[in-house]
Design a protein around this motif. Structure first.
Motif, PDB file in Angstrom:
ATOM      1  N   HIS A 226       0.828  -1.194   0.000  1.00  0.00           N
ATOM      2  CA  HIS A 226       0.000   0.000   0.000  1.00  0.00           C
ATOM      3  C   HIS A 226       0.871   1.255   0.000  1.00  0.00           C
ATOM      4  O   HIS A 226       2.049   1.207   0.351  1.00  0.00           O
ATOM      5  CB  HIS A 226      -0.909   0.020   1.231  1.00  0.00           C
ATOM      6  CG  HIS A 226      -1.799  -1.179   1.344  1.00  0.00           C
ATOM      7  ND1 HIS A 226      -2.885  -1.382   0.524  1.00  0.00           N
ATOM      8  CD2 HIS A 226      -1.751  -2.250   2.172  1.00  0.00           C
ATOM      9  CE1 HIS A 226      -3.473  -2.518   0.858  1.00  0.00           C
ATOM     10  NE2 HIS A 226      -2.809  -3.071   1.846  1.00  0.00           N
ATOM     11  N   GLY A 227       0.248   2.366  -0.364  1.00  0.00           N
ATOM     12  CA  GLY A 227       0.967   3.631  -0.330  1.00  0.00           C
ATOM     13  C   GLY A 227       2.199   3.616  -1.210  1.00  0.00           C
ATOM     14  O   GLY A 227       2.209   3.056  -2.306  1.00  0.00           O
ATOM     15  N   SER A 228       3.274   4.215  -0.707  1.00  0.00           N
ATOM     16  CA  SER A 228       4.499   4.322  -1.498  1.00  0.00           C
ATOM     17  C   SER A 228       5.117   2.971  -1.803  1.00  0.00           C
ATOM     18  O   SER A 228       5.770   2.794  -2.842  1.00  0.00           O
ATOM     19  CB  SER A 228       5.518   5.210  -0.776  1.00  0.00           C
ATOM     20  OG  SER A 228       5.848   4.674   0.494  1.00  0.00           O
ATOM     21  N   SER A 229       4.904   1.974  -0.924  1.00  0.00           N
ATOM     22  CA  SER A 229       5.501   0.650  -1.157  1.00  0.00           C
ATOM     23  C   SER A 229       4.920  -0.016  -2.400  1.00  0.00           C
ATOM     24  O   SER A 229       5.590  -0.840  -3.038  1.00  0.00           O
ATOM     25  CB  SER A 229       5.304  -0.256   0.061  1.00  0.00           C
ATOM     26  OG  SER A 229       3.932  -0.513   0.289  1.00  0.00           O
ATOM     27  N   ALA A 230       3.693   0.348  -2.769  1.00  0.00           N
ATOM     28  CA  ALA A 230       3.078  -0.249  -3.955  1.00  0.00           C
ATOM     29  C   ALA A 230       3.838   0.121  -5.222  1.00  0.00           C
ATOM     30  O   ALA A 230       3.886  -0.660  -6.177  1.00  0.00           O
ATOM     31  CB  ALA A 230       1.624   0.202  -4.068  1.00  0.00           C
ATOM     32  N   TYR A 231       4.439   1.292  -5.223  1.00  0.00           N
ATOM     33  CA  TYR A 231       5.132   1.741  -6.425  1.00  0.00           C
ATOM     34  C   TYR A 231       6.525   1.127  -6.557  1.00  0.00           C
ATOM     35  O   TYR A 231       7.191   1.304  -7.576  1.00  0.00           O
ATOM     36  CB  TYR A 231       5.182   3.264  -6.443  1.00  0.00           C
ATOM     37  CG  TYR A 231       3.783   3.840  -6.549  1.00  0.00           C
ATOM     38  CD1 TYR A 231       3.149   3.934  -7.790  1.00  0.00           C
ATOM     39  CD2 TYR A 231       3.079   4.220  -5.407  1.00  0.00           C
ATOM     40  CE1 TYR A 231       1.846   4.414  -7.887  1.00  0.00           C
ATOM     41  CE2 TYR A 231       1.776   4.700  -5.504  1.00  0.00           C
ATOM     42  CZ  TYR A 231       1.177   4.788  -6.741  1.00  0.00           C
ATOM     43  OH  TYR A 231      -0.113   5.246  -6.843  1.00  0.00           O
ATOM     44  N   ASP A 232       6.943   0.390  -5.530  1.00  0.00           N
ATOM     45  CA  ASP A 232       8.187  -0.379  -5.617  1.00  0.00           C
ATOM     46  C   ASP A 232       7.926  -1.834  -6.007  1.00  0.00           C
ATOM     47  O   ASP A 232       8.857  -2.626  -6.101  1.00  0.00           O
ATOM     48  CB  ASP A 232       8.927  -0.356  -4.275  1.00  0.00           C
ATOM     49  CG  ASP A 232       9.507   1.015  -3.964  1.00  0.00           C
ATOM     50  OD1 ASP A 232       9.869   1.734  -4.929  1.00  0.00           O
ATOM     51  OD2 ASP A 232       9.599   1.372  -2.776  1.00  0.00           O
ATOM     52  N   ALA A 233       6.656  -2.180  -6.207  1.00  0.00           N
ATOM     53  CA  ALA A 233       6.306  -3.565  -6.523  1.00  0.00           C
ATOM     54  C   ALA A 233       6.939  -4.007  -7.843  1.00  0.00           C
ATOM     55  O   ALA A 233       7.000  -3.244  -8.806  1.00  0.00           O
ATOM     56  CB  ALA A 233       4.794  -3.715  -6.608  1.00  0.00           C
ATOM     57  N   ILE A 234       7.409  -5.241  -7.856  1.00  0.00           N
ATOM     58  CA  ILE A 234       7.926  -5.826  -9.095  1.00  0.00           C
ATOM     59  C   ILE A 234       6.751  -6.400  -9.869  1.00  0.00           C
ATOM     60  O   ILE A 234       6.093  -7.338  -9.415  1.00  0.00           O
ATOM     61  CB  ILE A 234       8.973  -6.911  -8.798  1.00  0.00           C
ATOM     62  CG1 ILE A 234      10.203  -6.281  -8.125  1.00  0.00           C
ATOM     63  CG2 ILE A 234       9.380  -7.636 -10.082  1.00  0.00           C
ATOM     64  CD1 ILE A 234      11.299  -7.267  -7.784  1.00  0.00           C
ATOM     65  N   GLN A 235       6.485  -5.805 -11.030  1.00  0.00           N
ATOM     66  CA  GLN A 235       5.365  -6.222 -11.857  1.00  0.00           C
ATOM     67  C   GLN A 235       5.835  -6.438 -13.293  1.00  0.00           C
ATOM     68  O   GLN A 235       6.952  -6.099 -13.658  1.00  0.00           O
ATOM     69  CB  GLN A 235       4.257  -5.167 -11.841  1.00  0.00           C
ATOM     70  CG  GLN A 235       3.674  -4.876 -10.477  1.00  0.00           C
ATOM     71  CD  GLN A 235       2.414  -4.051 -10.576  1.00  0.00           C
ATOM     72  OE1 GLN A 235       1.343  -4.547 -10.931  1.00  0.00           O
ATOM     73  NE2 GLN A 235       2.510  -2.768 -10.245  1.00  0.00           N
TER      74      GLN A 235
END
Length: 248
Positions: free
Chosen positions: A210-219
Motif C-alpha cells: 500500500h501507499g508508497s511501497s506499492a510503487y516499488d512492486a515488481i510487476q
C-alpha cells in the motif's frame, strides 16, 4: 465472461448492510480514512465493480478482505461482497484472522463465493491456485528466527496446490493468487517464484503493498510469469480486468 482481480478490500461492517445505504459512523467498525483512504472507499469499490463486472464474470480477491477478528464478524463483509455482481474467489491475507478453518469459512460464504487456500478451483478455462505467501528472505522486514519457518511452510503449501492442480488438469493454464508479493526489490528470487516458473504459471496476482511501497512492486512479465499487483487502493478501488494477460 471476464476475470478481474482486486485485493485488500479491508471491509469492517458491524452488521448486515445494503450496498447503497451505509453510514460510516454507524455501520463501519474500522474506518480506513486513518490510512488516507476515501472515507467512503466502499462506495468507490461498489460503483467501479457494478460498472465493469457482469453477472457471469469472476473477481479474484487474494486476501485482506475483512478486518473481522472472528468469522461471526467477517460474515457481514462477505454479505456485502455477495451483493455485487459476478462470482468471487477469495484467498487469505495476513489480516484474515478469522480464517483458522477453511471448512468453516467455506460454510459461512454466501452463494457465488468460493474460498481457496493451499488448493485450487476452476475459473473459465483456467485453474486458479492460492495460498497466503509470506515475507521474503532478504526483505528488510524478514526476521530469520520468526519468519523462516512460516515462509517455508507457505512455499510448501503453494507447491501442494500447484502439484494437485496440475495432476487433475495437466493442460489448463494456471493463475496464482498470493497475498504477499513473490518477488521484491530486496528479494529478486524466492521459493514462491521458483514454483511459479516450474509450473509455468501464466499470471500471479498479489496484494499487501500500500501507499508508497506499492510503487516499488515488481510487476510485469518476469521469466514468462506475469506479476500483477491488485491492491485495492493501488487500483483506485476498481477491479482490474485481467483479459490482456489471459487471452493473448
Amino acid at each position: 465472461m471476464a476475470i478481474f482481480g482486486l485485493s485488500d478490500l479491508h471491509l469492517s461492517f458491524r452488521h448486515k448492510v445494503n450496498l447503497y445505504q451505509i453510514d460510516p459512523k454507524q455501520d463501519i467498525e474500522k474506518p480506513m480514512d486513518i490510512f488516507d483512504w476515501n472515507p467512503r472507499y466502499f462506495d468507490l469499490i461498489r460503483d467501479h465493480w457494478v460498472e465493469h463486472v457482469g453477472v457471469s464474470d469472476t473477481v479474484l480477491i487474494p486476501g485482506d478482505i475483512s478486518w473481522g477478528l472472528r468469522l461471526s464478524e467477517a460474515v457481514w463483509d462477505f454479505d456485502w461482497i455477495a451483493q455485487l455482481p459476478g462470482n468471487k474467489v477469495l484467498s487469505p491475507g495476513n489480516h484474515c484472522y478469522y480464517a483458522h478453518s477453511k471448512k468453516k469459512v467455506r460454510e459461512a460464504l454466501p452463494e457465488g463465493m468460493e474460498w481457496i487456500d493451499a488448493d485450487w478451483t476452476l475459473v473459465e478455462d483456467y485453474v486458479v491456485v492460492a495460498t497466503r505467501g509470506w515475507n521474503l528472505p532478504g526483505d528488510y522486514s524478514f526476521q530469520e528466527q520468526t519468519d523462516r519457518k512460516i515462509y517455508e511452510r507457505q512455499v510448501g503449501r503453494l507447491q501442494l496446490a500447484l502439484t494437485d492442480a496440475r495432476k487433475h488438469h495437466p493442460d489448463r493454464p494456471i493463475i496464482c493468487m498470493l497475498h504477499y508479493p513473490p518477488l521484491t526489490k530486496g528479494c529478486t528470487e524466492s521459493g514462491f517464484f521458483q514454483l511459479l516458473k516450474e509450473f509455468s504459471v501464466r499470471l500471479c496476482l498479489f496484494g499487501h503493498l500500500h501507499g508508497s511501497s506499492a510503487y516499488d512492486a515488481i510487476q510485469g512479465n518476469i521469466d514468462e510469469v506475469q506479476l500483477c499487483l491488485v491492491a485495492c487502493d493501488y487500483l483506485k478501488f476498481a477491479p482490474l480486468d485481467l483479459t490482456q494477460w489471459l487471452y493473448n
